[in-house]
Scaffold this active site. Structure first.
Site, PDB file in Angstrom:
ATOM      1  N   ASN A 118       0.803  -1.221   0.000  1.00  0.00           N
ATOM      2  CA  ASN A 118       0.000   0.000   0.000  1.00  0.00           C
ATOM      3  C   ASN A 118       0.836   1.271   0.000  1.00  0.00           C
ATOM      4  O   ASN A 118       0.442   2.287  -0.566  1.00  0.00           O
ATOM      5  CB  ASN A 118      -0.918  -0.002   1.231  1.00  0.00           C
ATOM      6  CG  ASN A 118      -2.088   0.937   1.066  1.00  0.00           C
ATOM      7  OD1 ASN A 118      -2.692   1.009   0.009  1.00  0.00           O
ATOM      8  ND2 ASN A 118      -2.401   1.677   2.122  1.00  0.00           N
ATOM      9  N   THR A 168      17.005 -21.700 -24.937  1.00  0.00           N
ATOM     10  CA  THR A 168      15.581 -21.440 -25.090  1.00  0.00           C
ATOM     11  C   THR A 168      15.190 -21.683 -26.541  1.00  0.00           C
ATOM     12  O   THR A 168      15.807 -21.134 -27.452  1.00  0.00           O
ATOM     13  CB  THR A 168      15.249 -19.993 -24.709  1.00  0.00           C
ATOM     14  OG1 THR A 168      15.729 -19.737 -23.387  1.00  0.00           O
ATOM     15  CG2 THR A 168      13.753 -19.746 -24.769  1.00  0.00           C
ATOM     16  N   LYS A 170      13.559 -21.306 -29.971  1.00  0.00           N
ATOM     17  CA  LYS A 170      13.028 -20.196 -30.756  1.00  0.00           C
ATOM     18  C   LYS A 170      12.559 -20.728 -32.112  1.00  0.00           C
ATOM     19  O   LYS A 170      13.084 -21.717 -32.591  1.00  0.00           O
ATOM     20  CB  LYS A 170      14.112 -19.130 -30.966  1.00  0.00           C
ATOM     21  CG  LYS A 170      14.779 -18.628 -29.692  1.00  0.00           C
ATOM     22  CD  LYS A 170      13.866 -17.745 -28.885  1.00  0.00           C
ATOM     23  CE  LYS A 170      14.616 -17.192 -27.662  1.00  0.00           C
ATOM     24  NZ  LYS A 170      13.782 -16.317 -26.838  1.00  0.00           N
ATOM     25  N   ASP A 198       9.993 -20.987 -23.599  1.00  0.00           N
ATOM     26  CA  ASP A 198      10.062 -19.570 -23.281  1.00  0.00           C
ATOM     27  C   ASP A 198       8.928 -19.218 -22.327  1.00  0.00           C
ATOM     28  O   ASP A 198       7.985 -19.982 -22.131  1.00  0.00           O
ATOM     29  CB  ASP A 198      10.014 -18.710 -24.545  1.00  0.00           C
ATOM     30  CG  ASP A 198      11.035 -17.579 -24.505  1.00  0.00           C
ATOM     31  OD1 ASP A 198      11.276 -17.070 -23.397  1.00  0.00           O
ATOM     32  OD2 ASP A 198      11.583 -17.218 -25.552  1.00  0.00           O
ATOM     33  N   GLU A 199       9.025 -18.021 -21.744  1.00  0.00           N
ATOM     34  CA  GLU A 199       8.116 -17.668 -20.651  1.00  0.00           C
ATOM     35  C   GLU A 199       6.649 -17.641 -21.062  1.00  0.00           C
ATOM     36  O   GLU A 199       5.764 -17.895 -20.237  1.00  0.00           O
ATOM     37  CB  GLU A 199       8.518 -16.317 -20.043  1.00  0.00           C
ATOM     38  CG  GLU A 199       8.282 -15.095 -20.922  1.00  0.00           C
ATOM     39  CD  GLU A 199       9.383 -14.849 -21.929  1.00  0.00           C
ATOM     40  OE1 GLU A 199       9.276 -13.861 -22.674  1.00  0.00           O
ATOM     41  OE2 GLU A 199      10.353 -15.642 -21.974  1.00  0.00           O
ATOM     42  N   HIS A 289      11.343 -18.583 -14.183  1.00  0.00           N
ATOM     43  CA  HIS A 289      11.557 -17.452 -15.085  1.00  0.00           C
ATOM     44  C   HIS A 289      11.034 -16.190 -14.407  1.00  0.00           C
ATOM     45  O   HIS A 289      10.044 -16.226 -13.686  1.00  0.00           O
ATOM     46  CB  HIS A 289      10.836 -17.682 -16.415  1.00  0.00           C
ATOM     47  CG  HIS A 289      11.327 -16.780 -17.510  1.00  0.00           C
ATOM     48  ND1 HIS A 289      10.978 -15.448 -17.572  1.00  0.00           N
ATOM     49  CD2 HIS A 289      12.134 -17.012 -18.577  1.00  0.00           C
ATOM     50  CE1 HIS A 289      11.555 -14.900 -18.639  1.00  0.00           C
ATOM     51  NE2 HIS A 289      12.261 -15.819 -19.262  1.00  0.00           N
ATOM     52  N   ARG A 290      11.713 -15.053 -14.666  1.00  0.00           N
ATOM     53  CA  ARG A 290      11.359 -13.807 -13.991  1.00  0.00           C
ATOM     54  C   ARG A 290      10.585 -12.849 -14.895  1.00  0.00           C
ATOM     55  O   ARG A 290      10.680 -11.631 -14.738  1.00  0.00           O
ATOM     56  CB  ARG A 290      12.614 -13.127 -13.454  1.00  0.00           C
ATOM     57  CG  ARG A 290      13.655 -12.766 -14.514  1.00  0.00           C
ATOM     58  CD  ARG A 290      14.838 -12.046 -13.894  1.00  0.00           C
ATOM     59  NE  ARG A 290      15.807 -11.616 -14.903  1.00  0.00           N
ATOM     60  CZ  ARG A 290      16.805 -10.770 -14.666  1.00  0.00           C
ATOM     61  NH1 ARG A 290      16.964 -10.271 -13.448  1.00  0.00           N
ATOM     62  NH2 ARG A 290      17.638 -10.425 -15.622  1.00  0.00           N
ATOM     63  N   HIS A 322      16.450 -16.951 -13.353  1.00  0.00           N
ATOM     64  CA  HIS A 322      17.135 -16.053 -14.283  1.00  0.00           C
ATOM     65  C   HIS A 322      17.679 -14.848 -13.522  1.00  0.00           C
ATOM     66  O   HIS A 322      16.980 -14.251 -12.703  1.00  0.00           O
ATOM     67  CB  HIS A 322      16.170 -15.601 -15.381  1.00  0.00           C
ATOM     68  CG  HIS A 322      15.840 -16.684 -16.354  1.00  0.00           C
ATOM     69  ND1 HIS A 322      16.192 -16.633 -17.675  1.00  0.00           N
ATOM     70  CD2 HIS A 322      15.200 -17.873 -16.191  1.00  0.00           C
ATOM     71  CE1 HIS A 322      15.779 -17.731 -18.291  1.00  0.00           C
ATOM     72  NE2 HIS A 322      15.174 -18.497 -17.402  1.00  0.00           N
ATOM     73  N   SER A 374      21.098 -15.545 -19.108  1.00  0.00           N
ATOM     74  CA  SER A 374      20.512 -15.682 -20.440  1.00  0.00           C
ATOM     75  C   SER A 374      20.198 -14.310 -21.004  1.00  0.00           C
ATOM     76  O   SER A 374      19.976 -13.352 -20.265  1.00  0.00           O
ATOM     77  CB  SER A 374      19.232 -16.527 -20.388  1.00  0.00           C
ATOM     78  OG  SER A 374      18.225 -15.863 -19.659  1.00  0.00           O
TER      79      SER A 374
END
EC number: 4.1.1.39
Length: 470
Positions: A118, A168, A170, A198-199, A289-290, A322, A374
């Site tokens: 808050n 990762t 792709k 991937d995320e 993963h962030r 990560h 990464s």
């Protein structure tokens, strides 16, 4: 203005009269927080610091009669120190001590709801950033922490003495499940330890989660049979509900995958802690993963520093996290990055302002979290990554594997050769920061895959000034 009644004085009074206590000595059981605050013009820093302590603990904007029904001295947060931020105008470090009883045991959700839930919208402050937290041992021991930790993971993989290698897959979106599994197989047979969702791969129309899990597990088993090494793929079980998340985790366990993945910020700490407990009970490693972190941590004067998010994740539970690269395309300044990397994986970390560590933190033998580097890294970065992150890390090459001119497997081989060459050179006593380029060039002589990768990425650099520096 205050109105006196019998035993009670109603009205509004300065926060500092109650919550600014410079004479207070923090207890070992207190949770300590350091905020970087920018008060509004005309607001004294002591009043602003007291307001932070009040609004993040027991206070509100006016005195209330129910204060008489409890012991405020026992439960209130205390601003015990305010100091100027070196080199900055109208910025102050505010140190607050919170009594242990303010927090539910084993709940990161409750801690963050209290401390940052808050107060960040408080009008007396132009900006506020949570820089660091010291979790007392008494609170740390109420958390499970990482499902397994670094040493257990190494024992399961039977891989020691070097960083782990990952990639990762792709493009991150659009592949069918079968083609996705094919890409995983090529990377793993080429020499990587892990591949990764991937995320934002969950369960979209082009590739439903169950199909992906099955094709990926087939790829893992085929690569393991060919190489004789334990392999894995981070199957992302993040979902719309905790029930669906656990259903996906259960299926991953049933098909024999060694590791799953969760987006801990978008999924939330309650979901993450739930999943971490499931992974401990069912023998699954948990990669974190962030995604969304930069929305919270990138601005220097407002938000939450990533070191706080990393500490909270260690409590909530995750075996990998990560952490940035220092040398790649994503934000990361070396000393600051290594400060929170140590907070992720070491058992005891001393205060060191030069690395952004404001408090000594003892994790009471809680397992460590393996940092994952990464984002924009390739073979020329390998010597620096090995030198910076050491053995207990995972180096995650996405484009740096899949972008190889000869395909995924040669790209993976190039990374594995570069890593093995750097480890051998380091073990022989060579200085990787000074001789790393020579080490890579020497390895190119007996690895055509590495030679092609080095030629392709020899000019690629990501050199921008870091936003978050101390």
């Amino acid at each position: 203005m205050a109105v006196q009644t019998k035993g009670y004085q109603a009205g509004v009074k300065d926060y500092r009269l109650t919550y600014y206590t410079p004479e207070y000595t923090p207890k070992d059981t207190d949770l300590l927080a350091c905020f970087r605050m920018t008060p509004q013009p005309g607001v004294p820093p002591e009043e602003a610091g007291a307001a932070v302590a009040a609004e993040s603990s027991t206070g509100t904007w006016t005195t209330v009669w129910t204060d008489l029904l409890t012991d405020l001295d026992r439960y209130k947060g205390r601003c015990y120190e305010v100091e100027p931020v070196p080199g900055e105008d109208n910025q102050y470090f505010c140190f607050v001590a919170y009594p242990l009883d303010l927090f539910e045991e084993g709940s990161v959700t409750n801690i963050l709801t209290s401390i940052v839930g808050n107060v960040f919208g408080f009008k007396a402050l132009r900006a506020l950033r949570l820089e660091d937290i010291r979790f007392p041992i008494a609170l740390v021991k109420t958390f499970q922490g990482p499902p397994h930790g670094i040493q257990v993971e190494r024992d399961r993989l039977n891989k020691y003495g070097r960083p782990l290698l990952g990639c990762t897959i792709k493009p991150k979106l659009g592949l069918s499940a079968k083609n996705y599994g094919r890409a995983v197989y090529e990377c793993l047979r080429g020499g990587l330890d892990f591949t990764k969702d991937d995320e934002n791969i969950n369960s979209q129309p082009f590739m439903r989660w169950r199909d992906r899990f099955l094709f990926v597990q087939e790829a893992i088993e085929k690569a393991q049979a060919e190489t004789g090494e334990v392999k894995g793929h981070y199957l992302n079980v993040t979902a719309a509900t905790c029930e669906e998340m656990l259903k996906r985790a259960e299926f991953a366990k049933e098909i024999g995958t060694p590791i799953i993945m969760h987006d801990f910020l978008t999924g939330g700490f309650t979901a993450n802690t739930t999943l971490a407990h499931y992974c401990r009970d069912n023998g699954l490693l948990l990669h974190i993963h962030r995604a969304m972190h930069a929305v919270i941590d990138r601005q220097r004067i407002h938000g939450i520093h990533f070191r706080v998010l990393a500490k909270c994740l260690r409590l909530s539970g995750g075996d990998h996290l990560h952490s940035g690269t220092v040398v790649g395309k994503l934000e990361g300044e070396k000393d600051i990055t290594l400060g929170f990397v140590d907070l992720m994986r070491e058992d005891h970390i001393e205060e060191d302002r030069s690395r952004g560590v404001f408090f000594t933190q003892d994790w009471a033998s809680m397992p460590g979290v393996m940092p994952v580097a990464s984002g924009g890294i390739h073979v020329w970065h390998m010597p620096a990554l090995v030198e910076i992150f050491g053995d207990d890390s995972c180096l995650q090459f996405g484009g740096g594997t899949l972008g190889h001119p000869w395909g995924n497997a040669p790209g993976a081989t190039a990374n594995r050769v570069a890593l093995e060459a750097c480890i051998q050179a380091r073990n022989e006593g060579r200085d990787l920061m000074r001789e790393g380029g020579d080490v890579i060039r020497e390895a190119c002589k007996w690895s055509p895959e590495l030679a092609v990768a080095c030629e392709l990425w020899k000019e690629i650099k990501f050199e921008f000034e870091a936003i978050d520096t101390l």
